[in-house]
Write an enzyme that holds these catalytic residues in place. Structure first.
Site, PDB file in Angstrom:
ATOM      1  N   SER A  42       0.822  -1.204   0.000  1.00  0.00           N
ATOM      2  CA  SER A  42       0.000   0.000   0.000  1.00  0.00           C
ATOM      3  C   SER A  42       0.856   1.254   0.000  1.00  0.00           C
ATOM      4  O   SER A  42       1.968   1.274   0.516  1.00  0.00           O
ATOM      5  CB  SER A  42      -0.924   0.021   1.212  1.00  0.00           C
ATOM      6  OG  SER A  42      -0.263   0.584   2.336  1.00  0.00           O
ATOM      7  N   LYS A  43       0.304   2.274  -0.585  1.00  0.00           N
ATOM      8  CA  LYS A  43       0.999   3.557  -0.706  1.00  0.00           C
ATOM      9  C   LYS A  43       1.424   4.094   0.661  1.00  0.00           C
ATOM     10  O   LYS A  43       2.495   4.651   0.823  1.00  0.00           O
ATOM     11  CB  LYS A  43       0.068   4.543  -1.408  1.00  0.00           C
ATOM     12  CG  LYS A  43       0.535   5.993  -1.400  1.00  0.00           C
ATOM     13  CD  LYS A  43       1.581   6.270  -2.459  1.00  0.00           C
ATOM     14  CE  LYS A  43       1.886   7.753  -2.560  1.00  0.00           C
ATOM     15  NZ  LYS A  43       3.045   8.034  -3.392  1.00  0.00           N
ATOM     16  N   ARG A  44       0.587   3.910   1.637  1.00  0.00           N
ATOM     17  CA  ARG A  44       0.851   4.433   2.981  1.00  0.00           C
ATOM     18  C   ARG A  44       2.079   3.814   3.623  1.00  0.00           C
ATOM     19  O   ARG A  44       2.954   4.504   4.093  1.00  0.00           O
ATOM     20  CB  ARG A  44      -0.352   4.162   3.896  1.00  0.00           C
ATOM     21  CG  ARG A  44      -1.347   5.280   3.990  1.00  0.00           C
ATOM     22  CD  ARG A  44      -2.278   5.074   5.174  1.00  0.00           C
ATOM     23  NE  ARG A  44      -1.725   5.637   6.397  1.00  0.00           N
ATOM     24  CZ  ARG A  44      -1.757   6.937   6.695  1.00  0.00           C
ATOM     25  NH1 ARG A  44      -2.301   7.782   5.856  1.00  0.00           N
ATOM     26  NH2 ARG A  44      -1.241   7.380   7.821  1.00  0.00           N
TER      27      ARG A  44
END
Length: 474
Positions: free
Chosen positions: A239-241
């Site tokens: 995930s980007k986070r």
RNA sequence: GCCCCCAUCGUCUAGUGGCCUAGGACACCACCCUUUCAAGGUGGCGGCACGGGUUCGAAUCCCGUUGGGGGUGCCA
């Protein structure tokens, strides 16, 4: 199954960056389009036109080009935008309604929740199925899920069957009349005569719904292929986070596109034979969806770096030098651009090539040549100067350099002899000299570096190191 | 909760009933080479989740267990 001409669609949603998982899926599609002579259709996936920012689309196109998927290739078609087919989306919904395959429903989210609470069952209970509601503001159009079982024929996973009983009547049109993604998606695939849908595994649970829509619209569904997702160390979907997922970032850090492509293709699949480092042409020849693994793969940056190092070393020297250019600037390095000497760099480049896994590590390897002073690392300096007889070694070296033949083997012999005078091996002897010249304990071979730096500057740096040491111990 | 998917060294994989004493790659360790660090060379460590079947024979087929992951909106 489909007997349409091969048309594969790659349908990223615009998010402002290009996900490595998306890159792999794109490559799967691309390899197939190339080998089988099909078309790779790029469709930017979003029903909300306002969210399709032009620069994001351009970012996707740039990133695709970087991994070798070019818009001007005969296999490439697009980009298209989902909203382009908006009328078709509504028309399809109307058709389904007219034929009784879909119906209107006026239940709000709260009402659905209440009903589910009192009945003890999850979700919408198909309450409005036979109420014969007309279209109206706030009323959604729901698909009437037929009885039975939906079997998805998946090239990667085989037959996956879903009991329709567990599929609730899903929404096609929102209360404001706009189409839901699932409708738009299927209608676009139909309109574009898509033959194969190759995408990430996370879409598998939605596939029976899409397949029912294809059927209800009187179409033969495409060939499905759901490839496993990419995960992090915690085995969670990238995930980007949490994770470094943007292709753009790897590009900026000096990963080579060929290395990235090659590495991405070894996640969930492997070329024949004992070597994983293979050219794209071989991948195109050998890649088969049927051979793709079923389980998620960990995106291992260490292994990517190892691949990248291999690709860097395999470059012809000239290519390597050119590839370094973007990193040898004031933005990436420490020196003002006008002090950078490309001729000097090209002379040391060969020695750097085997020492960097990433191009953005090149500046730190050569900055000492272009900075006015050696970029001295305090810890390294202190450590090197604790070598027995460090001061004497520097003093002797200064004297010797004044008259030495300016050639690296000659310098090597000189320093070797100096060290022997103190009973030290060359490895120990060169430590204080290295830190004085380059500021670091590691780096390119010392005597080659000294030759390039020049007699006067080398001597000056050795003296400067002595002063520094003197004032530190005083 | 319900649905779906998955399960070979730490990681990525090869393997589709006998060629498996399970092969390769990354990582790790040791040694060699050596002008630091790399690169290169040699070697090493390390795995079929578990339990039942089927079979003369199972990493490979079936069932179950356990463990992971994903999905489940008037999001995309």
């Amino acid at each position: 199954m489909s007997d349409r001409p091969l048309r594969l669609r790659f349908a990223p949603s615009p998010t402002g960056f290009f996900h490595v998982g998306g890159a792999r899926t794109a490559l799967y599609n691309w390899a197939l389009a190339q080998r089988l002579g099909g078309t790779f259709v790029l469709r930017i996936e979003d029903t909300d036109e306002a969210r399709n920012q032009p620069q994001w689309t351009q970012g996707i196109i740039d990133a695709l080009a970087w991994i070798g998927i070019h818009t001007d290739d005969p296999h490439f078609e697009g980009p298209y935008f989902q909203s382009k087919y908006a009328d078709a989306h509504i028309a399809a919904a109307d058709k389904l309604h007219a034929e009784g395959r879909a119906y209107y429903c006026d239940l709000t989210g709260d009402q659905i929740q209440e009903r589910s609470k009192s009945s003890g069952k999850q979700g919408y209970d198909n309450y409005s199925r036979d109420r014969g509601l007309e279209p109206g503001p706030g009323r959604v159009l729901r698909f009437r899920v037929p009885e039975g079982t939906t079997v998805v024929h998946d090239l990667v996973r085989g037959e996956v069957s879903f009991d329709n009983e567990h599929l609730e009547d899903f929404v096609l049109l929102r209360g404001n009349g706009s189409p839901m993604f699932i409708l738009a998606n299927v209608v676009d695939d139909i309109t574009m005569r898509i033959s194969h849908v190759v995408r990430a595994e996370e879409h598998l649970p939605n596939t029976p719904k899409q397949q029912m829509l294809w059927d209800a619209l009187g179409e033969v569904p495409p060939v499905w292929a759901h490839v496993p997702v990419l995960v992090n160390e915690q085995r969670k979907k990238l995930s980007k986070r949490r994770d470094k997922v943007a292709v753009e970032q790897y590009r900026a850090e000096g990963y080579l596109p060929d290395a990235m492509v090659n590495y991405l293709m070894t996640l969930g699949w492997a070329p024949h034979g004992d070597t994983e480092i293979v050219p794209w042409s071989q991948i195109v020849d050998e890649f088969r969806l049927e051979d793709v693994n079923h389980s998620p793969a960990f995106f291992d940056v260490k292994k990517l770096s190892a691949f990248n190092g291999e690709y860097i070393r395999a470059m012809p020297l000239e290519t390597f030098i050119e590839a370094c250019a973007p990193y040898l600037t004031a933005d990436h390095g420490l020196w003002p651009r006008e002090q950078f000497n490309p001729v000097m760099f090209s002379e040391i480049a060969e020695l750097i090539q085997t020492r960097v896994p990433r191009l953005d590590e090149v500046p730190a390897m050569v900055d000492f040549l272009f900075l006015a002073e050696a970029p001295i690392d305090d810890a390294a300096f202190t450590k090197a100067m604790t070598t027995p007889d460090a001061v004497e070694i520097l003093t002797d070296t200064i004297t010797a350099l004044e008259t030495a033949e300016w050639e690296h083997e000659a310098l090597h012999d000189i320093v070797l002899a100096i060290g022997e005078g103190y009973g030290l091996k060359l490895g120990k002897t060169q430590a204080p000299i290295r830190v004085a010249i380059t500021g670091r304990t590691v780096g390119p071979p010392l005597f080659e570096a000294i030759v390039l730096l020049g007699r006067d500057e080398s001597i000056r740096r050795l003296r400067s190191a002595l002063e520094r040491h003197g004032s530190a111990s005083a």
